[in-house]
Design a protein around this motif. Sequence first.
Motif, short mmCIF file in Angstrom:
data_model
loop_
_atom_site.label_atom_id
_atom_site.label_comp_id
_atom_site.label_asym_id
_atom_site.label_seq_id
_atom_site.Cartn_x
_atom_site.Cartn_y
_atom_site.Cartn_z
N HIS A 135 -10.41 34.57 -91.76
CA HIS A 135 -9.43 34.07 -92.73
C HIS A 135 -10.07 33.41 -93.95
CE1 HIS A 135 -6.26 35.01 -89.85
NE2 HIS A 135 -5.42 34.84 -90.85
N ALA A 136 -11.37 33.21 -93.92
CA ALA A 136 -12.04 32.77 -95.14
C ALA A 136 -11.97 33.86 -96.21
CB ALA A 136 -13.50 32.41 -94.85
N GLN A 137 -11.72 35.09 -95.77
CA GLN A 137 -11.57 36.20 -96.73
C GLN A 137 -10.16 36.29 -97.30
OE1 GLN A 137 -14.42 38.14 -97.60
NE2 GLN A 137 -15.20 36.36 -96.49
N ALA A 138 -9.24 35.50 -96.77
CA ALA A 138 -7.84 35.54 -97.24
C ALA A 138 -7.68 34.57 -98.41
CB ALA A 138 -6.89 35.20 -96.10
N GLU A 139 -8.30 34.92 -99.51
CA GLU A 139 -8.26 34.12 -100.73
C GLU A 139 -8.11 35.05 -101.93
OE1 GLU A 139 -8.25 30.93 -101.30
OE2 GLU A 139 -8.90 30.01 -99.41
N LEU A 140 -7.38 34.60 -102.93
CA LEU A 140 -7.23 35.41 -104.14
C LEU A 140 -8.56 35.66 -104.83
CD1 LEU A 140 -3.97 33.84 -105.59
CD2 LEU A 140 -4.24 36.20 -104.81
N SER A 141 -9.51 34.77 -104.61
CA SER A 141 -10.82 34.94 -105.25
C SER A 141 -11.65 36.05 -104.60
CB SER A 141 -11.59 33.62 -105.19
OG SER A 141 -11.76 33.19 -103.84
N VAL A 142 -11.25 36.50 -103.41
CA VAL A 142 -11.95 37.59 -102.72
C VAL A 142 -11.24 38.89 -103.08
CG1 VAL A 142 -12.64 38.55 -100.49
CG2 VAL A 142 -12.63 36.06 -100.84
N ARG A 143 -11.94 39.73 -103.83
CA ARG A 143 -11.33 40.98 -104.31
C ARG A 143 -12.22 42.16 -103.97
NH1 ARG A 143 -9.60 39.11 -110.50
NH2 ARG A 143 -8.52 37.19 -109.86
N GLN A 144 -11.62 43.19 -103.44
CA GLN A 144 -12.34 44.43 -103.16
C GLN A 144 -11.34 45.58 -103.12
OE1 GLN A 144 -14.32 43.63 -99.47
NE2 GLN A 144 -12.47 43.69 -98.24
#
Length: 355
Positions: free
Chosen positions: A202-211
Amino acid sequence: MRASTVDQVLGSARLLPRVIELDRAQPEFTRTPWAYLDSAVSAQRIAAGRAKRAEYSAPLAAAEARYGVPAAVITAIWGMESNYGGNFGSFRAVDALATLAFEGRRRDWARSELLAALRIVDQGDIAADRMVGSWAGAMGHTQFLPSVFLAHAVDADGDGRRDIWGSIPDVTASTANYLASAGWRRGEPWGVEVRLPTGFDHAQAELSVRQPSAQWTARGVTAVDGQPLPAFEAASVIAPAGARGPAFLVGPNFRAILRYNNSVNYALGVGLLARQLDGGAGVTASWPRDLQPLNRSQVMDLQNGLNRKGFSAGTADGVFGPATRAGLRQFQQSQGLEADGYPTLELLQRLTSGG
């Protein structure tokens, strides 16, 4: 700008103590995503939005054709901002902004917006007495600040004035123009509800993480309706209520809505309202409605507790932002819990009890 406009408009400006009260007020509780969306995307608002969309189908269709923003999205913003014109405020923008400029907490910003309001009057778009809106200076059916009005308002009905108070063609075109300028991509959805795989970080569940969406697919993220994920070049996963709540894959158009109002709850409200105005479904997964929201003092206690234990949460200001979420995730990991960064009373009690 003509000196006569400044003299006339500012000469009649009034100090509004109520504006100062509202500006200084701090909400005790942060609303949960589900409480916010229950109100923002209510059955009543959906029904009213469908009626307004039918009533003003021509200007909405014209705005969609010109700017590429779907009529449902324009209508949804209209509903979110003023309940389709039912409540866009009764404060004169000049009075509200002059009061905020005088009061001082946001002096520079308010002075800039006040000057923009004076330019609007000077250009002849609207008389100062008709330039009404919220206590914070946002105006008209879709709540433009004066600076946004100057940059993005459109005279769609050809009467020589940009009127977001009385002309629905101007309202719809101006709103669509703003979103287009904010990066709206014609033909793309804003996002889709998804299921996350077991063990998702869930650390990847951020708007700053984009792919790219394909990478999320490869990691096991799937759409709840079974369809392929939208083909976004830069997609983010968000889980507004943590691991127990719904999750969404969002793309550039979601970020365009955030330019209108930088709140994930707001952008979700617009997207979900628009989808249901089009006859689509609401949220499929259940919200964790048993979780109680923390009030500001409890968030400050959480932040102080995290900082004391070495999990940096930033300044203890009672506002739950990305730094606090990151610190909370680290604490959850240290406790062997799912690190979704969602604040709960149970986590606060663990921190304060020394657990």
